[in-house]
Write a protein that holds these residues in place. Structure first.
Motif, PDB file in Angstrom:
ATOM      1  N   VAL A   1       0.780   5.308   0.628  1.00 18.74           N
ATOM      2  CA  VAL A   1      -0.057   6.318   1.279  1.00 18.74           C
ATOM      3  C   VAL A   1       0.706   7.634   1.321  1.00 18.74           C
ATOM      4  CG1 VAL A   1      -1.199   6.974   3.438  1.00 18.74           C
ATOM      5  CG2 VAL A   1      -1.197   4.573   2.702  1.00 18.74           C
ATOM      6  N   THR A   2       0.027   8.744   1.055  1.00 15.18           N
ATOM      7  CA  THR A   2       0.665  10.052   1.223  1.00 15.18           C
ATOM      8  C   THR A   2       0.455  10.499   2.662  1.00 15.18           C
ATOM      9  OG1 THR A   2      -1.325  11.130   0.359  1.00 15.18           O
ATOM     10  CG2 THR A   2       0.473  10.765  -1.175  1.00 15.18           C
TER      11      THR A   2
ATOM     12  N   TYR B   1       0.447   6.350  12.080  1.00 16.49           N
ATOM     13  CA  TYR B   1      -0.313   5.178  11.623  1.00 16.49           C
ATOM     14  C   TYR B   1      -0.127   3.951  12.511  1.00 16.49           C
ATOM     15  CZ  TYR B   1      -1.454   7.825   7.429  1.00 16.49           C
ATOM     16  OH  TYR B   1      -1.931   8.781   6.564  1.00 16.49           O
TER      17      TYR B   1
ATOM     18  N   GLU C   1      -6.671   4.949   2.729  1.00 17.25           N
ATOM     19  CA  GLU C   1      -5.933   6.059   2.130  1.00 17.25           C
ATOM     20  C   GLU C   1      -4.935   5.631   1.056  1.00 17.25           C
ATOM     21  OE1 GLU C   1      -4.160   8.349   5.261  1.00 17.25           O
ATOM     22  OE2 GLU C   1      -6.074   8.714   6.271  1.00 17.25           O
ATOM     23  N   ALA C   2      -4.897   4.331   0.761  1.00 19.05           N
ATOM     24  CA  ALA C   2      -3.916   3.810  -0.202  1.00 19.05           C
ATOM     25  C   ALA C   2      -4.159   4.407  -1.595  1.00 19.05           C
ATOM     26  CB  ALA C   2      -3.989   2.295  -0.253  1.00 19.05           C
TER      27      ALA C   2
ATOM     28  N   PHE D   1       0.847  -1.192   0.000  1.00 14.24           N
ATOM     29  CA  PHE D   1       0.000   0.000   0.000  1.00 14.24           C
ATOM     30  C   PHE D   1       0.884   1.244   0.000  1.00 14.24           C
ATOM     31  CE2 PHE D   1      -1.652  -3.338   2.764  1.00 14.24           C
ATOM     32  CZ  PHE D   1      -2.893  -3.633   2.201  1.00 14.24           C
TER      33      PHE D   1
ATOM     34  N   ARG E   1      -7.039   2.445   8.261  1.00 17.86           N
ATOM     35  CA  ARG E   1      -6.736   3.753   7.681  1.00 17.86           C
ATOM     36  C   ARG E   1      -5.781   3.622   6.504  1.00 17.86           C
ATOM     37  NH1 ARG E   1      -3.924   8.918  10.647  1.00 17.86           N
ATOM     38  NH2 ARG E   1      -4.131  10.356   8.904  1.00 17.86           N
ATOM     39  N   ILE E   2      -4.781   2.750   6.615  1.00 16.29           N
ATOM     40  CA  ILE E   2      -3.851   2.552   5.510  1.00 16.29           C
ATOM     41  C   ILE E   2      -4.591   2.085   4.257  1.00 16.29           C
ATOM     42  CG2 ILE E   2      -1.966   1.072   4.687  1.00 16.29           C
ATOM     43  CD1 ILE E   2      -0.788   1.228   7.529  1.00 16.29           C
TER      44      ILE E   2
END
Length: 376
Positions: free
Chosen positions: A12-13, A338, A369-370, A10, A365-366
């Protein structure tokens, strides 16, 4: 032994809490998030290991896209034949599949996987990662604040806000007058605590000599990190003979072999050890062992890691003798890590004691938001 049955990646920003700039450019700002690649390994027994790595191509060549594609297409086939305990075998097979050439091949991608292997292995064994490495020698790790290139006002504000920290890494960017002002500004606020200068390859010898002359009376300057380009080991060696400030090598030393070569050239007094550039925890430990055996001091650092990478570094550095407090700046500079279960009080990190990395990853959450990197 529990074999690995699934590998997920994944990207993520991750937002920054404050602007952070190196000599090579901005790492991130509250409006400019940086990409982090997370890796999840699952074993046939349902045990999960997590790893992560920041993509920062202005510092080293790997991007979020290359990290993800290397893991998915090239490292996953290796992992699906292994258990989480097969760390050395993983690196040997990765070297065969993706030749490291002169130094280290795709170290950031491999570091993310390596961390996940250690996390899963620790959970399977019921041991914290530091125990897998031989055990910690301290329960807490004091941290060093990281102050980026900026205006005197921004530098002063950061130094004042980080008063709990035991040392300060000050980024310098190649402008002699501006850098001298920044160094003096920090020194005025930190009451004699150690100052670690980091040029990130932004200086040439003549300008550097002018900077050191302009800051000669500043108290607390402990060392200077990587003033010249990473490829210029001979230039670093020459500088070491010209100045009386200890020199640290960072971008010029990714592996234990790189450090050994630099030591033969008398190019460094200290080496910066980072899990990302070494290609993982075990390889970073090998670099540190070469350094300590050869009389080169170790500086601990990261690359603005989220909680997974931060925890991995804390496990590693809990068993090493360090020249200065560890510059692991993710908790200081990022808006979120995270993970849960990290303990950091007054700029001192507690070494996790639960199995694996000892942190609880916010997987929901990861996943939410990936980014879609379209690399499958």
């Amino acid at each position: 032994m529990s074999r690995i049955t699934a590998v997920e990646v994944f990207a993520v920003t991750v937002p920054f809490a404050r602007r952070f700039v190196l000599g090579s450019g901005a790492v991130g700002t509250p409006d400019q998030a940086g990409a982090v690649v997370f890796v999840k390994l699952t074993t046939e027994d349902g045990v999960v290991g997590w790893g992560e790595q920041r993509a920062l191509p202005s510092w080293s060549y790997e991007t979020a896209e290359t990290i993800a594609v290397v893991i998915r297409r090239h490292l996953t086939p290796i992992l699906l034949e292994l258990t989480p305990f097969d760390v050395e075998l993983f690196h040997r097979e990765a070297n065969r599949r993706l030749s490291p050439s002169v130094s280290n091949g795709f170290p950031f991608a491999r570091a993310a996987v390596d961390i996940a292997l250690h996390d899963a292995a620790g959970k399977l064994a019921g041991l914290p990662v530091h125990a897998l490495l031989g055990g910690k020698v301290r329960d807490e790790l004091p941290l060093c604040s990281a102050i980026g290139v900026g205006t005197p006002e921004a530098v002063r504000e950061h130094a004042v806000a980080s008063a709990d920290y035991a040392a300060y890494k000050v980024k310098i960017g190649g402008d002699v007058e501006a850098d001298a002002r920044a160094v003096r500004t920090v020194a005025d606020e930190v009451d004699g605590k150690p100052i670690w200068l980091d040029a990130n390859q932004s200086y040439r010898p003549a300008a550097l000599l002018r900077l050191l002359d302009a800051t000669r009376d500043v108290p607390g300057i402990h060392c200077l990190e990587q003033p010249v380009p990473s490829t210029d080991t001979l230039g670093l060696s020459r500088l070491r003979s010209l100045i009386d400030l200890p020199l640290a090598i960072d971008e010029g030393s990714f592996t234990a072999q790189d450090l050994s070569r630099a030591m033969r050239l008398d190019a460094a007094d200290l080496v910066v050890v980072k899990i990302c550039k070494a290609g993982g925890i075990r390889n970073a430990l090998k670099t540190a062992q070469v350094a300590l055996a050869g009389g080169v001091e170790v500086l601990a650092s990261g690359l603005t890691d989220c909680g997974i990478g931060f925890a991995a570094a804390v496990h590693l550095f809990s068993q090493l003798e360090l020249a200065l407090p560890a510059e692991l700046n993710g908790p200081e500079l990022l808006s979120d890590l995270y993970v849960a279960n990290l303990s950091i009080e007054a700029a001192v990190a507690a070494v996790p004691t639960a199995p694996g990395l000892g942190v609880e990853v916010d997987e929901e959450r990861i996943r939410a938001e990936a980014l879609d990197l379209a690399l499958n």
